[in-house]
Design an enzyme around this catalytic site. Sequence first.
Site, PDB file in Angstrom:
ATOM      1  N   LYS A   1       0.869  -1.173   0.000  1.00  0.00           N
ATOM      2  CA  LYS A   1       0.000   0.000   0.000  1.00  0.00           C
ATOM      3  C   LYS A   1       0.901   1.216   0.000  1.00  0.00           C
ATOM      4  O   LYS A   1       2.124   1.082   0.128  1.00  0.00           O
ATOM      5  CB  LYS A   1      -0.901   0.012   1.246  1.00  0.00           C
ATOM      6  CG  LYS A   1      -0.125  -0.266   2.563  1.00  0.00           C
ATOM      7  CD  LYS A   1      -1.027  -0.277   3.777  1.00  0.00           C
ATOM      8  CE  LYS A   1      -1.842  -1.554   3.904  1.00  0.00           C
ATOM      9  NZ  LYS A   1      -3.288  -1.345   3.857  1.00  0.00           N
TER      10      LYS A   1
ATOM     11  N   THR B   1      -9.024  -0.863   0.753  1.00  0.00           N
ATOM     12  CA  THR B   1      -9.603  -1.811  -0.196  1.00  0.00           C
ATOM     13  C   THR B   1      -8.596  -2.926  -0.449  1.00  0.00           C
ATOM     14  O   THR B   1      -8.980  -4.025  -0.861  1.00  0.00           O
ATOM     15  CB  THR B   1      -9.961  -1.142  -1.545  1.00  0.00           C
ATOM     16  OG1 THR B   1      -8.835  -0.377  -1.991  1.00  0.00           O
ATOM     17  CG2 THR B   1     -11.187  -0.253  -1.402  1.00  0.00           C
TER      18      THR B   1
ATOM     19  N   LYS C   1      -0.273   4.134   8.219  1.00  0.00           N
ATOM     20  CA  LYS C   1      -0.457   2.746   7.779  1.00  0.00           C
ATOM     21  C   LYS C   1       0.508   1.802   8.499  1.00  0.00           C
ATOM     22  O   LYS C   1       0.372   0.595   8.453  1.00  0.00           O
ATOM     23  CB  LYS C   1      -0.300   2.641   6.267  1.00  0.00           C
ATOM     24  CG  LYS C   1      -1.444   3.328   5.485  1.00  0.00           C
ATOM     25  CD  LYS C   1      -1.211   3.229   3.992  1.00  0.00           C
ATOM     26  CE  LYS C   1      -2.271   3.924   3.135  1.00  0.00           C
ATOM     27  NZ  LYS C   1      -3.497   3.115   2.948  1.00  0.00           N
TER      28      LYS C   1
HETATM   29  C1  LIG Z   1      -5.960  -1.551  -3.814  1.00  0.00           C
HETATM   30  C2  LIG Z   1      -4.821  -0.699  -4.115  1.00  0.00           C
HETATM   31  C3  LIG Z   1      -4.459   0.330  -3.238  1.00  0.00           C
HETATM   32  C4  LIG Z   1      -5.187   0.576  -1.934  1.00  0.00           C
HETATM   33  O1  LIG Z   1      -4.595  -0.213  -0.926  1.00  0.00           O
HETATM   34  P1  LIG Z   1      -4.882   0.030   0.631  1.00  0.00           P
HETATM   35  O2  LIG Z   1      -4.245  -1.127   1.280  1.00  0.00           O
HETATM   36  O3  LIG Z   1      -6.375   0.011   0.783  1.00  0.00           O
HETATM   37  O4  LIG Z   1      -4.278   1.324   0.990  1.00  0.00           O
HETATM   38  C5  LIG Z   1      -3.368   1.108  -3.546  1.00  0.00           C
HETATM   39  N1  LIG Z   1      -2.656   0.897  -4.665  1.00  0.00           N
HETATM   40  C6  LIG Z   1      -2.961  -0.098  -5.527  1.00  0.00           C
HETATM   41  C7  LIG Z   1      -2.111  -0.292  -6.731  1.00  0.00           C
HETATM   42  C8  LIG Z   1      -4.047  -0.921  -5.289  1.00  0.00           C
HETATM   43  O5  LIG Z   1      -4.351  -1.893  -6.154  1.00  0.00           O
END
Ligand SMILES: *Cc1c(COP(=O)(O)O)cnc(C)c1O
Length: 820
Positions: free
Chosen positions: A561, A669, A567
């Site tokens: 992420k 997500t 985070k």
């Molecule tokens: C899903 C996704 C995110 C979001 O990730 P989180 O763990 O919810 O912060 C960020 N970058 C990419 C490339 C993703 O596919």
Amino acid sequence: MENTTSSVEIPHPAPRSSRPEILAEEIIERLTYRIGKDAQVAKPHDWLTATILVVRDRIIDRWMESTRKVYRTGGKRVYYLSLEFLIGRLMRDAVSNLGLMQEITDALTSLGVDIAVISGLEPDAALGNGGLGRLAACFMESMATVDIPAYGYGIRYVHGLFRQQMADGWQVELPETWLAHGNPWEFERRESSYEIGFGGTVETVGGYEDQPRYVWKPAERVIAMAYDTPVVGWRGKRVNTLRLWSAQPIDPILLDAFNAGDHIGALRESNKAESLTRVLYPADANPAGQELRLRQEFFFSSASLQDILRRHLQQYPDFTNLHEKVAIQLNDTHPAISIGELIRLLVDIHGMDIEEAWNITRQTFSYTNHTLLPEALESWPVPLFERLLPRHMQLVYAINTKILLEARKEKRFSDTQIRSISLIEEAGERRVRMGNLAFVGSHSINGVSALHTELMKVTVFSDLHTLYPTRINNKTNGITPRRWLMQCNPGLTNLIREAIGDEFLDNTEALAALDAYADESTFQKKFADVKRANKVQLANLVSSRMGVRLDPSALFDIQVKRIHEYKRQLLNIIEAVALYDQIRSRPELDWAPRVKLFAGKAAPSYHNAKLIIKLANDVARVVNNDPAVRGLLKVVFVPNYNVSLAEIIMPAADLSEQISTAGMEASGTGNMKFGLNGALTIGTLDGANVEMRDHVGEENIVIFGLTADEVAKVRQGDYNPRAVIEKSPELSQALNAIASGVFSPDDRSRFQELIDGIYNHDWFMVAADFDAYASAQRSVDQIWADPKSWYSKTIRNTARMGWFSSDRTIRQYASEIWRA
Ligand SMILES: *Cc1c(COP(=O)(O)O)cnc(C)c1O
């Protein structure tokens, strides 16, 4: 395309064939006549372009039919305004949604072309930073899937998010050139161009009686030109449009200046216009407060609003029914200036009464909030706003007067409450608050998970919520199961089909039927085999890109992420250091081999985030080369996290790290992608993790740490991180090792400040949560040691994550917000 009123009846072309022989013929035809290459000398890129052109034709038939349908039925259209669309590659998505995967594969095979090779050449369209942009992309696919007539509006950045490289463990940012080979998906729409103004003055022209008219005379103007990309829904049901705006100069070249010999000056204007849409701002959870960014926001908002109004007038005589035919969703506050722009267009250009314009505006707009972090709430200095958008500044003041009067007179708000709901921040430098503007100008304000929505009501928007108590609602985020299960994990998809049939392909919640197989040993074995094959694929990628060998039978523990302190990648790295110490000091214990894999980009200006990347790489170098570790722990930081990399990583994870400081992650997500692909989650009760626990069951997720309420209390109290650290020998040891340069012998004080931050204030509760996290990790070890128990839990994760489909989210938006 939308003008269907031709007087001559021109028949529509017959739908294109999906037979592999015909597809192969057409690919050769495109290669020859569109690209101008002989099949004998065509490069893989040429094959890719030719294939996309053939696939695109299949989409166009359905695209036109989708558009005709809205005109016929007079249905409501949804407009999704977002400064970011993190799209990724489109070919596999389009082919799979059209149901042509086998046919295209066969066609290419007959031509001696490997679809896997050419699809790997497609650039990853990264017109976004992270979750917010990816959400917009998942929503586009789901809106087409659930048959909602929708347009996405955004910016066609020439350079998307930077490409990340590592140099001696440090992040280096390189420009991304996704358009270098052209973009066969997009259609340039020169006829859909609009003038966008900046600066200048507002003149009051006569008017009659007490109703003057305001005329904005911008000092600068640029053209917004549309580029359309079709978005295909599952089973090709509907095709919607992603319309991205590109800035063009009004006069491509100042010929007078050029002829007078000022060759450089003649081109300057054109460069200035084009620079508006040249780059995406690489900021995440922290606004990029520069003038160019405000210009980008207004540019795409104004172009989109002008386009929406033009389309409305093609079908209806005036704008009195705009809110019945148009729903505009603001993805965060970036397009919030659209509220002022709609009022301006209705009042100044189309002569509507301002009261009526205000009512229609509020019924048309809705706003999604993505963050509670006060430092991430967008606001603009009044002098800048006034200089760039003088008419909008007047309208903001007019709206503010109206709202504040209502609050004071009707609701008897106190001065403190008035200050907090005002569109203008008065303390210190005066600023326009975009969140408040978005709130008062919308009939619906939604959070993106249940927890986040409740926190919105008591934090950022508490007073606005008191003023308008029915507006805030929740729409928990989702992900498209097409990209994030069916396409990225064909092995698991086929296994599920064998077990429970095909219903889940159309209704993700039908995955629940898998629950019955969770404890069955033959199914567990097959599930484990699929996971292992996916881990081998990831290990191969890591080996070829980084030269690090990973053992696919180790536990793959993954955190991918954006890199951000909230985070808490740092918490994970510190735990890795503690584990490293334990593995060395207690060799008699039966340590399960673990791979800790990280990936993610840091905003280029975010010092600590970049330092965290360097720390991960420094720790990796020491741990991976220490023979005393006996291969039981590997740490890797995979460069350049993007959608395509995520598609390989998600299916290969055993353990998903979702460990943000509670109350700080709006939804997440990534957590959903991992769960759906059969990973166990270790996480805090933050964002959508809370609802994931409710769905998968608390025995199938590992939850630890302070809750959002507890974090708030600890922060308010006299929290003493130093005392907490001193009570935890593991934590003290790990922090001392990092701070004293064990992992950075070339610069022993490199991480001193980073660690001092934990000792001194520990805003992100790393110390406060460390022991709970480490002990949660040891309970993960115990589950891992018993494969029956492990697969029983992870299969249940796949079975019970169906609710987190973005189809469900979109249906909720459609019925509860858009009424479409
Ligand atoms: C899903 C996704 C995110 C979001 O990730 P989180 O763990 O919810 O912060 C960020 N970058 C990419 C490339 C993703 O596919």
